[in-house]
Design an enzyme around this catalytic site. Structure first.
Site, PDB file in Angstrom:
ATOM      1  N   GLY A  10     -26.746  34.381  36.107  1.00 24.20           N
ATOM      2  CA  GLY A  10     -25.478  34.702  35.440  1.00 24.20           C
ATOM      3  C   GLY A  10     -24.364  33.956  36.142  1.00 24.20           C
ATOM      4  O   GLY A  10     -24.116  34.184  37.311  1.00 24.20           O
ATOM      5  N   HIS A  11     -23.771  33.001  35.457  1.00 24.19           N
ATOM      6  CA  HIS A  11     -22.669  32.228  36.034  1.00 24.19           C
ATOM      7  C   HIS A  11     -21.401  32.549  35.265  1.00 24.19           C
ATOM      8  O   HIS A  11     -21.391  32.475  34.047  1.00 24.19           O
ATOM      9  CB  HIS A  11     -22.913  30.712  35.879  1.00 24.19           C
ATOM     10  CG  HIS A  11     -24.046  30.204  36.698  1.00 24.19           C
ATOM     11  ND1 HIS A  11     -24.565  28.943  36.522  1.00 24.19           N
ATOM     12  CD2 HIS A  11     -24.738  30.764  37.699  1.00 24.19           C
ATOM     13  CE1 HIS A  11     -25.546  28.764  37.399  1.00 24.19           C
ATOM     14  NE2 HIS A  11     -25.670  29.860  38.110  1.00 24.19           N
ATOM     15  N   LYS A  50     -21.980  29.362  42.174  1.00 28.22           N
ATOM     16  CA  LYS A  50     -22.382  28.011  41.756  1.00 28.22           C
ATOM     17  C   LYS A  50     -21.753  27.640  40.420  1.00 28.22           C
ATOM     18  O   LYS A  50     -21.420  26.490  40.181  1.00 28.22           O
ATOM     19  CB  LYS A  50     -23.915  27.928  41.627  1.00 28.22           C
ATOM     20  CG  LYS A  50     -24.647  28.106  42.944  1.00 28.22           C
ATOM     21  CD  LYS A  50     -26.150  28.066  42.764  1.00 28.22           C
ATOM     22  CE  LYS A  50     -26.711  29.226  41.987  1.00 28.22           C
ATOM     23  NZ  LYS A  50     -26.562  30.543  42.600  1.00 28.22           N
ATOM     24  N   GLN A  74     -30.050  31.112  40.999  1.00 29.34           N
ATOM     25  CA  GLN A  74     -30.457  31.960  42.134  1.00 29.34           C
ATOM     26  C   GLN A  74     -30.110  31.242  43.453  1.00 29.34           C
ATOM     27  O   GLN A  74     -29.125  30.531  43.489  1.00 29.34           O
ATOM     28  CB  GLN A  74     -31.950  32.324  42.054  1.00 29.34           C
ATOM     29  CG  GLN A  74     -32.284  33.335  40.956  1.00 29.34           C
ATOM     30  CD  GLN A  74     -32.481  32.693  39.596  1.00 29.34           C
ATOM     31  OE1 GLN A  74     -33.149  31.692  39.456  1.00 29.34           O
ATOM     32  NE2 GLN A  74     -31.895  33.284  38.576  1.00 29.34           N
ATOM     33  N   ASP A 125     -25.804  34.196  43.382  1.00 34.13           N
ATOM     34  CA  ASP A 125     -24.440  34.701  43.160  1.00 34.13           C
ATOM     35  C   ASP A 125     -23.431  34.097  44.136  1.00 34.13           C
ATOM     36  O   ASP A 125     -22.436  34.738  44.473  1.00 34.13           O
ATOM     37  CB  ASP A 125     -24.381  36.236  43.273  1.00 34.13           C
ATOM     38  CG  ASP A 125     -25.374  36.900  42.356  1.00 34.13           C
ATOM     39  OD1 ASP A 125     -25.522  36.435  41.217  1.00 34.13           O
ATOM     40  OD2 ASP A 125     -26.001  37.885  42.774  1.00 34.13           O
TER      41      ASP A 125
HETATM   42  P1  IMP Z   1     -36.243  38.181  38.718  1.00 35.30           P
HETATM   43  O1  IMP Z   1     -35.741  36.806  38.914  1.00 35.30           O
HETATM   44  O2  IMP Z   1     -35.639  38.890  37.548  1.00 35.30           O
HETATM   45  O3  IMP Z   1     -37.743  38.226  38.729  1.00 35.30           O
HETATM   46  O4  IMP Z   1     -35.795  39.064  39.992  1.00 35.30           O
HETATM   47  C1  IMP Z   1     -36.333  38.829  41.300  1.00 35.30           C
HETATM   48  C2  IMP Z   1     -35.258  39.027  42.372  1.00 35.30           C
HETATM   49  O5  IMP Z   1     -34.293  38.011  42.248  1.00 35.30           O
HETATM   50  C3  IMP Z   1     -34.485  40.348  42.227  1.00 35.30           C
HETATM   51  O6  IMP Z   1     -34.126  40.790  43.522  1.00 35.30           O
HETATM   52  C4  IMP Z   1     -33.225  39.944  41.467  1.00 35.30           C
HETATM   53  O7  IMP Z   1     -32.155  40.807  41.723  1.00 35.30           O
HETATM   54  C5  IMP Z   1     -32.989  38.569  42.062  1.00 35.30           C
HETATM   55  N1  IMP Z   1     -32.255  37.671  41.171  1.00 35.30           N
HETATM   56  C6  IMP Z   1     -32.724  37.034  40.083  1.00 35.30           C
HETATM   57  N2  IMP Z   1     -31.762  36.280  39.526  1.00 35.30           N
HETATM   58  C7  IMP Z   1     -30.678  36.424  40.293  1.00 35.30           C
HETATM   59  C8  IMP Z   1     -29.373  35.849  40.253  1.00 35.30           C
HETATM   60  O8  IMP Z   1     -29.023  35.029  39.393  1.00 35.30           O
HETATM   61  N3  IMP Z   1     -28.520  36.258  41.222  1.00 35.30           N
HETATM   62  C9  IMP Z   1     -28.888  37.104  42.202  1.00 35.30           C
HETATM   63  N4  IMP Z   1     -30.084  37.665  42.282  1.00 35.30           N
HETATM   64  C10 IMP Z   1     -30.984  37.317  41.338  1.00 35.30           C
END
Ligand code: IMP
Length: 437
Positions: free
Chosen positions: A40-41, A16, A224, A13
């Site tokens: 999510g962008h 990017k 991420q 977040d």
């Molecule tokens: P997962 O990727 O859904 O398995 O989540 C694993 C961890 O990564 C959790 O803490 C999510 O909140 C975090 N996470 C996954 N994708 C994002 C992102 O795009 N932005 C911020 N945190 C993320």
């Protein structure tokens, strides 16, 4: 023009999406290399606000080829919904969009397993986005994953699905006491997706390497961030992919010698969604002020993001593990009006001072951040496009960010719109600064 990887330096977040959107103007190809619809962008341009989960935001430019690389896990339902939403806003998706045959699929049972496993972990849950990301990558590594290319071979797809469901349904029904999945139903559902997606599935390795050989500019879009990376992040509170720059090679089939530079995107403060340690987290009014002014709510799940001060230890580590050549600092304007600002220079735990990122989760959870205090600025920076005109205190703050990160700043973002940006240097054109830090 060179080939550039754009990575997050914190817990995702970082903004990017906006940076990739600006750079994509000068790129011929934009490729996503890891993650899935957990990302999510948000991109705001003169036409509308667009939220991307899987499709590279370069799709907004005519003539830019957008690729979903082999390192991504693709939920076809989410992808088709995103294509529909973009097409409804007038975005053209045709020959400009390609999905790797080697990318792995997310199936409905991945989401069900994740939900059940998160519930059973109770207070130790990861706080995932619930998009089935972890279980899909687990299947990939266990060599039972089903790939996007398998959609084009119905009998193979059916056999793999049938084999997997034997084990998956056992887990779901016997261990987690929830409903399993019917082979025929999932098969028909995915054959429907295959019909819609078949024209976009191709050999992206050949495509990308050909583009590079022809001296086209390729932008590798990370999702991420470094501290959510499965190897280098705050394990196990991480995502299941290689979010660091190295993931750009394994996630696309482009060798490291073909990459010219890596740009790290960092927020002017820090945020995190989900569980896990966060040394500079602010649970007071200052933190909620950042959350409110920065509109810190997840683009994928809508969850409020935890907010805190800028952490130099985190970003310096990101400089190292990604080989960053430069930084883009986002959301500087959110700090407008803060009387004073703090930046973290180290962690203290049981009498020991840590200047480098500790791997030990207990240290990270229990440590006290060591802060330096800087003067804030009162005049607004929102929308500023000139570095010279920034308040002196903001320049001092940015200098300290550079020093702590061990990396020069190329771009400063002062608002969510494309033009609310200060570009000191275009990282796509400055090839000689490769591996400078
Ligand atoms: P997962 O990727 O859904 O398995 O989540 C694993 C961890 O990564 C959790 O803490 C999510 O909140 C975090 N996470 C996954 N994708 C994002 C992102 O795009 N932005 C911020 N945190 C993320």
């Amino acid at each position: 023009m060179g080939n550039l990887v754009v990575v997050g330096t914190q817990w995702g977040d970082e903004g990017k999406g906006k940076i990739v959107d600006i750079l994509a103007r000068d790129a011929d190809v934009v490729v996503r290399y890891q993650g899935g619809s957990n990302a999510g962008h948000t991109v705001v341009n003169q036409r509308a606000t667009f939220v991307f989960h899987l499709i590279p935001s370069g799709i907004l430019y005519r003539g830019t080829l957008c690729i979903i690389g082999n390192g991504v896990v693709v939920d076809p339902e989410a992808l088709i919904a995103e294509m529909d939403r973009l097409q409804a806003k007038g975005v053209k998706i045709g020959k400009n969009f390609v999905i790797s045959q080697r990318a792995h699929l997310i199936l409905p049972y991945h989401k069900a397993i994740e939900k059940a496993s998160e519930q059973s972990r109770g207070s130790r849950r990861i706080g995932t986005t619930g998009r089935g990301i972890g279980p899909s990558y687990a299947d990939k590594m266990a060599r039972i994953g089903i790939r996007v290319g398998d959609l084009l071979n119905p009998s193979l797809f059916r056999r793999k699905l049938e084999e997997n469901l034997v084990e998956i349904n056992w887990f779901l029904e016997r261990l987690y006491k929830v409903d399993g999945f019917q082979l025929e139903k999932v098969f028909q559902q995915y054959m429907g997706y295959a019909e819609r997606l078949k024209g976009y599935i191709a050999d992206t390795v050949t495509l990308l390497n050909k583009a590079i050989d022809e001296k086209r500019t390729v932008l590798f879009e990370g999702a991420q961030g470094t501290h959510l990376d499965v190897d280098f992040g705050t394990y196990p509170y991480v995502t299941s992919s290689s979010a660091v720059a190295g993931g750009a090679c394994t996630g696309t089939g482009v060798g490291p010698t073909k990459i010219d530079a890596v740009l790290g995107v960092t927020k002017a403060y820090t945020t995190r969604v989900g569980s896990g340690p966060f040394p500079t987290e602010l649970t007071d009014a200052v933190g909620s002020g950042l959350q409110e002014r920065g509109k810190e709510f997840g683009a994928t799940t809508g969850r409020p993001r935890r907010c805190g001060w800028f952490d130099g230890v985190l970003v310096r580590y990101a400089t190292k593990v990604n080989g960053l050549a430069s930084l883009a600092v986002t959301k500087l304007d959110v700090l407008d009006g803060c009387k004073e600002l703090r930046v973290c220079t180290g962690y203290r735990h049981e009498g020991r001072l840590y200047r480098e990122m500790p791997a030990d989760l207990q240290v990270l959870t229990e440590c006290q951040p060591v802060y330096e205090t800087l003067r804030g600025w009162s005049s607004p920076t929102t929308g500023m496009t000139s570095y010279k005109k920034l308040p002196a205190e903001a320049k001092r703050y940015l200098n300290r960010v550079e020093e702590l990160a061990g990396c020069p700043i190329d771009i400063i973002s002062t608002g969510s719109k494309r033009d609310q940006t200060i570009i000191l240097r275009n990282p796509l054109t400055v090839r000689s600064r490769k591996r400078q830090c």
